[in-house]
Design an enzyme around this catalytic site. Sequence first.
Site, PDB file in Angstrom:
ATOM      1  N   ARG A 160       0.837  -1.216   0.000  1.00 44.36           N
ATOM      2  CA  ARG A 160       0.000   0.000   0.000  1.00 44.36           C
ATOM      3  C   ARG A 160       0.870   1.264   0.000  1.00 44.36           C
ATOM      4  N   HIS A 204      13.810  17.779  11.024  1.00 42.17           N
ATOM      5  CA  HIS A 204      12.443  18.318  10.958  1.00 42.17           C
ATOM      6  C   HIS A 204      11.479  17.276  10.420  1.00 42.17           C
ATOM      7  N   GLY A 205      10.717  16.658  11.333  1.00 39.88           N
ATOM      8  CA  GLY A 205       9.749  15.636  10.938  1.00 39.88           C
ATOM      9  C   GLY A 205       8.334  16.150  11.081  1.00 39.88           C
ATOM     10  N   LEU A 232       9.812  15.296   2.031  1.00 39.37           N
ATOM     11  CA  LEU A 232       9.412  16.401   2.909  1.00 39.37           C
ATOM     12  C   LEU A 232      10.226  16.351   4.210  1.00 39.37           C
ATOM     13  N   GLY A 274      -1.828 -17.740  20.297  1.00 35.41           N
ATOM     14  CA  GLY A 274      -0.832 -18.247  21.230  1.00 35.41           C
ATOM     15  C   GLY A 274       0.553 -18.178  20.600  1.00 35.41           C
ATOM     16  N   GLU A 329       3.243  10.112   7.847  1.00 39.43           N
ATOM     17  CA  GLU A 329       2.069  10.901   7.415  1.00 39.43           C
ATOM     18  C   GLU A 329       1.429  11.631   8.588  1.00 39.43           C
ATOM     19  N   LEU A 389      -0.446  15.307   1.446  1.00 41.60           N
ATOM     20  CA  LEU A 389      -0.645  14.454   2.626  1.00 41.60           C
ATOM     21  C   LEU A 389      -2.123  14.192   2.870  1.00 41.60           C
TER      22      LEU A 389
HETATM   23  P1  TGC Z   1       0.336  25.657   9.665  1.00 43.96           P
HETATM   24  O1  TGC Z   1       0.806  27.027  10.029  1.00 43.96           O
HETATM   25  O2  TGC Z   1      -0.809  25.077  10.398  1.00 43.96           O
HETATM   26  O3  TGC Z   1       0.012  25.585   8.101  1.00 43.96           O
HETATM   27  C1  TGC Z   1       0.893  26.109   7.129  1.00 43.96           C
HETATM   28  C2  TGC Z   1       0.084  26.281   5.848  1.00 43.96           C
HETATM   29  O4  TGC Z   1      -0.378  25.021   5.388  1.00 43.96           O
HETATM   30  C3  TGC Z   1      -1.836  24.991   5.374  1.00 43.96           C
HETATM   31  N1  TGC Z   1      -2.234  23.658   5.831  1.00 43.96           N
HETATM   32  C4  TGC Z   1      -2.751  22.751   5.002  1.00 43.96           C
HETATM   33  N2  TGC Z   1      -3.054  22.807   3.701  1.00 43.96           N
HETATM   34  C5  TGC Z   1      -3.565  21.707   3.134  1.00 43.96           C
HETATM   35  N3  TGC Z   1      -3.753  20.558   3.844  1.00 43.96           N
HETATM   36  C6  TGC Z   1      -3.454  20.464   5.144  1.00 43.96           C
HETATM   37  N4  TGC Z   1      -3.630  19.324   5.796  1.00 43.96           N
HETATM   38  C7  TGC Z   1      -2.929  21.586   5.781  1.00 43.96           C
HETATM   39  N5  TGC Z   1      -2.507  21.863   7.061  1.00 43.96           N
HETATM   40  C8  TGC Z   1      -2.101  23.131   7.064  1.00 43.96           C
HETATM   41  C9  TGC Z   1      -2.249  26.097   6.307  1.00 43.96           C
HETATM   42  O5  TGC Z   1      -3.532  26.579   6.000  1.00 43.96           O
HETATM   43  C10 TGC Z   1      -1.172  27.123   6.032  1.00 43.96           C
HETATM   44  O6  TGC Z   1      -1.467  27.741   4.787  1.00 43.96           O
HETATM   45  P2  TGC Z   1      -1.109  29.275   4.527  1.00 43.96           P
HETATM   46  O7  TGC Z   1      -1.631  29.548   3.152  1.00 43.96           O
HETATM   47  O8  TGC Z   1      -1.784  30.040   5.620  1.00 43.96           O
HETATM   48  O9  TGC Z   1       0.388  29.379   4.630  1.00 43.96           O
HETATM   49  O10 TGC Z   1       1.578  24.681   9.758  1.00 43.96           O
HETATM   50  P3  TGC Z   1       2.517  24.359  10.981  1.00 43.96           P
HETATM   51  O11 TGC Z   1       3.896  24.756  10.593  1.00 43.96           O
HETATM   52  O12 TGC Z   1       1.951  24.883  12.265  1.00 43.96           O
HETATM   53  O13 TGC Z   1       2.520  22.745  10.999  1.00 43.96           O
HETATM   54  C11 TGC Z   1       1.435  22.028  11.307  1.00 43.96           C
HETATM   55  C12 TGC Z   1       1.407  20.765  10.454  1.00 43.96           C
HETATM   56  C13 TGC Z   1       0.001  20.606   9.951  1.00 43.96           C
HETATM   57  C14 TGC Z   1       2.382  20.902   9.301  1.00 43.96           C
HETATM   58  C15 TGC Z   1       1.826  19.574  11.232  1.00 43.96           C
HETATM   59  O14 TGC Z   1       0.861  19.413  12.151  1.00 43.96           O
HETATM   60  C16 TGC Z   1       1.886  18.286  10.452  1.00 43.96           C
HETATM   61  O15 TGC Z   1       0.982  17.830   9.747  1.00 43.96           O
HETATM   62  N6  TGC Z   1       2.982  17.589  10.671  1.00 43.96           N
HETATM   63  C17 TGC Z   1       3.130  16.254  10.169  1.00 43.96           C
HETATM   64  C18 TGC Z   1       4.120  16.178   9.065  1.00 43.96           C
HETATM   65  C19 TGC Z   1       3.833  14.994   8.200  1.00 43.96           C
HETATM   66  O16 TGC Z   1       2.750  14.439   8.159  1.00 43.96           O
HETATM   67  N7  TGC Z   1       4.818  14.577   7.450  1.00 43.96           N
HETATM   68  C20 TGC Z   1       4.615  13.499   6.531  1.00 43.96           C
HETATM   69  C21 TGC Z   1       5.786  13.337   5.610  1.00 43.96           C
HETATM   70  S1  TGC Z   1       5.431  12.333   4.190  1.00 43.96           S
HETATM   71  C22 TGC Z   1       5.278  10.785   4.778  1.00 43.96           C
HETATM   72  O17 TGC Z   1       5.296  10.506   5.917  1.00 43.96           O
HETATM   73  C23 TGC Z   1       5.100   9.753   3.737  1.00 43.96           C
HETATM   74  S2  TGC Z   1       4.969   8.138   4.323  1.00 43.96           S
HETATM   75  C24 TGC Z   1       4.752   7.402   2.834  1.00 43.96           C
HETATM   76  C25 TGC Z   1       4.327   6.015   2.832  1.00 43.96           C
HETATM   77  O18 TGC Z   1       3.089   5.751   2.791  1.00 43.96           O
HETATM   78  O19 TGC Z   1       5.233   5.143   2.761  1.00 43.96           O
HETATM   79  P1  FAD Z   2       9.410  13.801  15.435  1.00 43.67           P
HETATM   80  O1  FAD Z   2       8.720  14.880  14.712  1.00 43.67           O
HETATM   81  O2  FAD Z   2      10.780  14.065  15.963  1.00 43.67           O
HETATM   82  O3  FAD Z   2       8.467  13.344  16.626  1.00 43.67           O
HETATM   83  C1  FAD Z   2       8.952  12.580  17.733  1.00 43.67           C
HETATM   84  C2  FAD Z   2       7.816  12.480  18.758  1.00 43.67           C
HETATM   85  O4  FAD Z   2       7.496  13.798  19.231  1.00 43.67           O
HETATM   86  C3  FAD Z   2       6.528  11.908  18.170  1.00 43.67           C
HETATM   87  O5  FAD Z   2       5.919  11.073  19.111  1.00 43.67           O
HETATM   88  C4  FAD Z   2       5.652  13.135  17.929  1.00 43.67           C
HETATM   89  O6  FAD Z   2       4.276  12.845  17.969  1.00 43.67           O
HETATM   90  C5  FAD Z   2       6.089  14.018  19.085  1.00 43.67           C
HETATM   91  N1  FAD Z   2       5.851  15.451  18.835  1.00 43.67           N
HETATM   92  C6  FAD Z   2       6.357  16.211  17.831  1.00 43.67           C
HETATM   93  N2  FAD Z   2       5.890  17.458  17.927  1.00 43.67           N
HETATM   94  C7  FAD Z   2       5.070  17.505  19.007  1.00 43.67           C
HETATM   95  C8  FAD Z   2       4.279  18.518  19.619  1.00 43.67           C
HETATM   96  N3  FAD Z   2       4.211  19.763  19.131  1.00 43.67           N
HETATM   97  N4  FAD Z   2       3.561  18.198  20.715  1.00 43.67           N
HETATM   98  C9  FAD Z   2       3.599  16.923  21.208  1.00 43.67           C
HETATM   99  N5  FAD Z   2       4.336  15.939  20.687  1.00 43.67           N
HETATM  100  C10 FAD Z   2       5.050  16.218  19.590  1.00 43.67           C
HETATM  101  N6  FAD Z   2       8.641  11.317   5.099  1.00 43.67           N
HETATM  102  C11 FAD Z   2       8.634  11.827   3.827  1.00 43.67           C
HETATM  103  O7  FAD Z   2       8.763  13.037   3.638  1.00 43.67           O
HETATM  104  N7  FAD Z   2       8.485  11.002   2.756  1.00 43.67           N
HETATM  105  C12 FAD Z   2       8.352   9.651   2.869  1.00 43.67           C
HETATM  106  O8  FAD Z   2       8.220   8.932   1.866  1.00 43.67           O
HETATM  107  C13 FAD Z   2       8.398   9.089   4.186  1.00 43.67           C
HETATM  108  N8  FAD Z   2       8.330   7.740   4.353  1.00 43.67           N
HETATM  109  C14 FAD Z   2       8.512   7.204   5.599  1.00 43.67           C
HETATM  110  C15 FAD Z   2       8.644   5.821   5.743  1.00 43.67           C
HETATM  111  C16 FAD Z   2       8.882   5.271   6.999  1.00 43.67           C
HETATM  112  C17 FAD Z   2       9.071   3.796   7.134  1.00 43.67           C
HETATM  113  C18 FAD Z   2       8.932   6.119   8.144  1.00 43.67           C
HETATM  114  C19 FAD Z   2       9.152   5.540   9.518  1.00 43.67           C
HETATM  115  C20 FAD Z   2       8.812   7.483   8.008  1.00 43.67           C
HETATM  116  C21 FAD Z   2       8.613   8.047   6.736  1.00 43.67           C
HETATM  117  N9  FAD Z   2       8.569   9.444   6.562  1.00 43.67           N
HETATM  118  C22 FAD Z   2       8.532   9.977   5.290  1.00 43.67           C
HETATM  119  C23 FAD Z   2       8.794  10.331   7.688  1.00 43.67           C
HETATM  120  C24 FAD Z   2       7.598  10.509   8.617  1.00 43.67           C
HETATM  121  O9  FAD Z   2       6.630  11.322   8.047  1.00 43.67           O
HETATM  122  C25 FAD Z   2       8.123  11.098   9.937  1.00 43.67           C
HETATM  123  O10 FAD Z   2       8.840  10.069  10.587  1.00 43.67           O
HETATM  124  C26 FAD Z   2       7.002  11.639  10.813  1.00 43.67           C
HETATM  125  O11 FAD Z   2       6.400  12.765  10.233  1.00 43.67           O
HETATM  126  C27 FAD Z   2       7.509  11.988  12.223  1.00 43.67           C
HETATM  127  O12 FAD Z   2       8.663  12.758  12.166  1.00 43.67           O
HETATM  128  P2  FAD Z   2       9.940  12.326  13.057  1.00 43.67           P
HETATM  129  O13 FAD Z   2      10.222  10.895  12.815  1.00 43.67           O
HETATM  130  O14 FAD Z   2      11.015  13.314  12.789  1.00 43.67           O
HETATM  131  O15 FAD Z   2       9.459  12.462  14.558  1.00 43.67           O
END
Ligand code: TGC
Ligand code: FAD
Length: 392
Positions: A98, A144-145, A139, A348, A372, A248
């Site tokens: 997936r 910075h995660g 990303l 078990g 994510e 995302l």
């Molecule tokens: P914040 O100030 O809240 O927002 C900045 C700008 O972004 C807009 N925004 C969004 N737009 C679209 N969709 C969303 N979900 C959005 N959330 C926020 C917001 O309106 C603002 O826009 P503008 O025009 O005003 O500038 O952002 P913040 O810096 O406070 O951060 C909060 C946030 C939402 C980034 C954080 O909570 C977050 O989501 N962190 C998680 C990061 C994350 O999910 N990383 C994933 C990396 S990729 C991955 O993991 C792939 S795994 C792949 C696999 O399946 O193998």
């Molecule tokens: P951190 O951000 O350092 O977080 C550590 C802990 O602190 C977590 O428990 C978190 O919940 C907590 N924390 C953070 N901020 C706060 C807060 N404000 N308040 C309370 N608690 C908080 N990324 C990509 O860009 N592309 C990919 O394809 C991708 N694939 C991935 C595949 C795998 C197998 C894995 C494990 C990760 C992947 N990622 C990818 C990265 C993934 O999105 C990050 O690992 C995730 O967003 C968390 O970031 P971090 O690991 O740096 O943890």
Amino acid sequence: MSYYPLNSIPDYYGMDALLSDEHKLIRQSVRDWVESFVMPQIDQAAHNHSDLPNLMKELGKIGALGPYIPEEYGGAGLDQISYGIIMQELERGDSAVRSAASVQSSLVMFPINEFGSEEQKKKYLPLLASGEMIGSFGLTEPNHGSDPGSMETHFVDKGDHYLLNGAKMWITNAPLCDIAVVWAKNEEGKVHGLIVERGMEGFTTPETHNKWSLRASKTGELVFDNVKVPKENLLPKVSGLKGPLSCLNSARYGISWGVIGAAIDCYCTAVQYSKERKQFGKPIGSYQLQQKKLAEFLTEITKAQLLCLQLGHLKNAHIATPAQISMAKRNNVKIAIDIARESRQILGGMGIMGEFPMMRHAANLESVITYEGTHDVHLLITGLDITGFNAF
Ligand code: TGC
Ligand code: FAD
């Protein structure tokens, strides 16, 4: 092949009646493919820490890459519920399968389709849809995660090209990718998407070894050391963090469906085993303690299915909010990981064996609950939506 009959896969609230014939046909064809391609080799692949051979091309053949991308660019032009169903079926096989499909579809094809130029769409989307080209999404960085807005990767305008420096970490399919959609800041600190191609000088993708989770998926880094990126490789139609976060939204939605598949695989295995395994002269499924577990699994799976179906309708109507998607991702991953862990106990000692899927799913879901957006980050997104107070 699955250990349980496929007709035992639950539809407790008769949700099939709410699906179209096309949805059911898609489900059946992906389910058949998972039985024939994924199930026979996934345990060994996970043991060997290797991806399934030709996975991306196989996914392309069954239409699992960019299912909702318009047909003119090689997609299937399907609706969001179809996309969800595909993700559910793939993750019944393994989260790595997936993951491959969701990164390619939601994190690579989606931004090119939404934010790319016509030339970029024509150049990349058909090859990505067929699996001839593999994409990754950069990303997350070493420092910075959860807080991608603080990213350090940056580019400067050198007149006829951009010069890109920095590094991305934890990137699914990095070691395999032909292109990477990379999010980086320009000289004004604004986030932009760049399409970086393998072969560009200074671009390397070292693999991350020794994962105990998602072992059938390749993970690695994207490293940029003075990479000259042609100007036409910038995604022209978006700037700011909302670019990557929109991708995302799509991927998190797919995960919400996907993890139901992992939960179903564990649940159905546990039901079957509980009917066959006898202790104290009776099947263990006849004991209340085991029934309690099974009843709770089915309840949670059914609730998760309903959440996803309605979210799919909201997505189809383009009114699903990021916070609604966060709620589904957070809830469904949690119930799936709990079901994987608890269902293992029903087997078990046998539950720790590779012949059964629970340990593999439970270990995979440790990544899914983190990537994510972590479980806690999604809770904070819901908290912000309820109260208006940002608690990050
Ligand atoms: P914040 O100030 O809240 O927002 C900045 C700008 O972004 C807009 N925004 C969004 N737009 C679209 N969709 C969303 N979900 C959005 N959330 C926020 C917001 O309106 C603002 O826009 P503008 O025009 O005003 O500038 O952002 P913040 O810096 O406070 O951060 C909060 C946030 C939402 C980034 C954080 O909570 C977050 O989501 N962190 C998680 C990061 C994350 O999910 N990383 C994933 C990396 S990729 C991955 O993991 C792939 S795994 C792949 C696999 O399946 O193998
Ligand atoms: P951190 O951000 O350092 O977080 C550590 C802990 O602190 C977590 O428990 C978190 O919940 C907590 N924390 C953070 N901020 C706060 C807060 N404000 N308040 C309370 N608690 C908080 N990324 C990509 O860009 N592309 C990919 O394809 C991708 N694939 C991935 C595949 C795998 C197998 C894995 C494990 C990760 C992947 N990622 C990818 C990265 C993934 O999105 C990050 O690992 C995730 O967003 C968390 O970031 P971090 O690991 O740096 O943890």
